[in-house]
Write a protein that holds these residues in place. Structure first.
Motif, PDB file in Angstrom:
ATOM      1  N   GLY A   1       0.813  -1.209   0.000  1.00 27.60           N
ATOM      2  CA  GLY A   1       0.000   0.000   0.000  1.00 27.60           C
ATOM      3  C   GLY A   1       0.847   1.259   0.000  1.00 27.60           C
ATOM      4  O   GLY A   1       0.513   2.244  -0.684  1.00 27.60           O
ATOM      5  N   ILE A   2       1.947   1.258   0.746  1.00 33.79           N
ATOM      6  CA  ILE A   2       2.844   2.421   0.748  1.00 33.79           C
ATOM      7  C   ILE A   2       3.634   2.495  -0.562  1.00 33.79           C
ATOM      8  O   ILE A   2       3.842   3.578  -1.122  1.00 33.79           O
ATOM      9  N   SER A   3       4.060   1.351  -1.086  1.00 32.49           N
ATOM     10  CA  SER A   3       4.855   1.328  -2.319  1.00 32.49           C
ATOM     11  C   SER A   3       4.041   1.747  -3.537  1.00 32.49           C
ATOM     12  O   SER A   3       4.618   2.192  -4.539  1.00 32.49           O
ATOM     13  N   LEU A   4       2.728   1.612  -3.486  1.00 37.06           N
ATOM     14  CA  LEU A   4       1.898   1.976  -4.629  1.00 37.06           C
ATOM     15  C   LEU A   4       1.774   3.482  -4.822  1.00 37.06           C
ATOM     16  O   LEU A   4       1.394   3.935  -5.912  1.00 37.06           O
ATOM     17  N   VAL A   5       2.090   4.273  -3.810  1.00 40.01           N
ATOM     18  CA  VAL A   5       1.889   5.725  -3.906  1.00 40.01           C
ATOM     19  C   VAL A   5       2.703   6.352  -5.041  1.00 40.01           C
ATOM     20  O   VAL A   5       2.141   7.068  -5.880  1.00 40.01           O
ATOM     21  N   PRO A   6       4.036   6.138  -5.134  1.00 41.54           N
ATOM     22  CA  PRO A   6       4.755   6.753  -6.263  1.00 41.54           C
ATOM     23  C   PRO A   6       4.306   6.232  -7.621  1.00 41.54           C
ATOM     24  O   PRO A   6       4.256   7.001  -8.589  1.00 41.54           O
ATOM     25  N   MET A   7       3.944   4.948  -7.693  1.00 41.06           N
ATOM     26  CA  MET A   7       3.491   4.400  -8.966  1.00 41.06           C
ATOM     27  C   MET A   7       2.155   5.026  -9.389  1.00 41.06           C
ATOM     28  O   MET A   7       1.914   5.269 -10.572  1.00 41.06           O
ATOM     29  N   ILE A   8       1.288   5.291  -8.417  1.00 33.94           N
ATOM     30  CA  ILE A   8       0.012   5.947  -8.730  1.00 33.94           C
ATOM     31  C   ILE A   8       0.258   7.354  -9.274  1.00 33.94           C
ATOM     32  O   ILE A   8      -0.375   7.789 -10.245  1.00 33.94           O
TER      33      ILE A   8
END
Length: 307
Positions: free
Chosen positions: A230-237
């Motif tokens: 969930g935290i790692s998805l932030v930059p990809m989003i």
């Protein structure tokens, strides 16, 4: 006292006489506040209806004339069609960009608050993500329950995973709802429903079979991995939301590959937890994969109508 009564009685009698005579006088004179009855509409559009001026200063000389010809071409029917006209592609794109901007802002606000409050806790979860021994230690520390910190971080995973799924569906122009808000909430609800259903199935398996320790450890492993994802998805989003259309597809495939790698790593950790059962109970392990791992995924996909 008798004198006062003798004076008041005639005054009261005169007031009553005036009140009784007032309707008679009002019928003989025209009231300036009398309203004229509504005029009947004539069937002929060319007819003119006039009303004579009365003594009432508030009367208006009303004239019903033939409507002027409409040279502008404006009609009520055109107004209805204009109101029900669907949005153009440009207008839809503007609304989508505004909605996406508001969604990203809300995601960043939630991330900032969560990281500020649970900064040390997130660091421990990252270590548990990399080291199985630290994960087991954290499981013993929490005593098998879920604290508020885990719950909030897990909720952030549902939000971010739902936003990522929404962007993927939008990129490939697949609609599961009529509005952007409906699509986003359906994506979040599908991700949350999938993992809630999975954890419930794990609790049932733990209750039925004598493998409580291993199931608790695996359920906690799923939670830890999802919090990190969930935290790692932030930059990809952020990259996918505002990248040029030419590289958006590549970024989506790259993110899916990273997610698949993390899930595969989690599967290896799960095999390590269940190694003593896998050697002697291959059929039961295969049954577990079908019921707990694949069934929630297929049910979620079916409910979303993707297939």
């Amino acid at each position: 006292m008798n004198k006062l009564t003798a004076i008041i009685k005639p005054i009261i009698a005169i007031c009553f006489l005036l009140a009784a005579a007032l309707p008679v006088f009002s019928q003989q004179t025209a009231s300036p506040f009398d309203l004229l009855p509504r005029l009947p509409q004539s069937d002929s559009p060319d007819s003119l209806i006039t009303i004579s001026i009365s003594s009432n200063p508030f009367d208006i000389n009303r004239l019903a004339a033939k409507p002027a010809s409409n040279n502008s071409g404006y009609t009520p029917q055109f107004q209805v069609e204009q109101a029900n006209k669907p949005l153009s592609v440009k207008e839809k794109n503007v609304l989508y960009q505004r909605f996406l901007f508001a969604t990203i802002i809300m995601m960043m606000i939630i991330l900032t608050l969560v990281v500020t409050i649970f900064r040390i806790f997130i660091a421990k979860i990252w270590k548990a993500f990399l080291n199985d021994n630290i994960l087991s230690q954290m499981l013993r520390e929490q005593g098998g329950g879920v604290t508020i910190g885990y719950f909030i971080l897990y909720l952030m995973f549902f939000i971010n995973a739902g936003i990522f799924t929404f962007l993927v569906l939008k990129h490939y122009d697949y609609k599961i709802a009529e509005t952007n808000t409906g699509t986003l909430f359906l994506c979040m609800g599908a991700i949350a429903g999938f993992y809630i259903f999975k954890h419930l199935l794990l609790e049932i398996v733990k209750f039925v079979f004598p493998i409580e320790k291993e199931i608790s450890r695996y359920s906690f492993t799923v939670m830890v991995f999802n919090i990190i994802l969930g935290i790692s998805l932030v930059p990809m989003i952020l990259f996918i939301a505002y990248a040029s259309p030419g590289i958006t597809g590549f970024l989506i495939k790259f993110t899916i590959a990273l997610l698949f790698g993390a899930i595969s790593f989690r599967g290896l950790r799960g095999l390590f937890i269940a190694n003593r059962f896998f050697a002697w109970h291959k059929f039961h392990f295969f049954l577990y994969l079908c019921v707990v791992e694949l069934a929630p995924l297929l049910v979620t996909i079916k409910l979303l109508g993707v297939v």
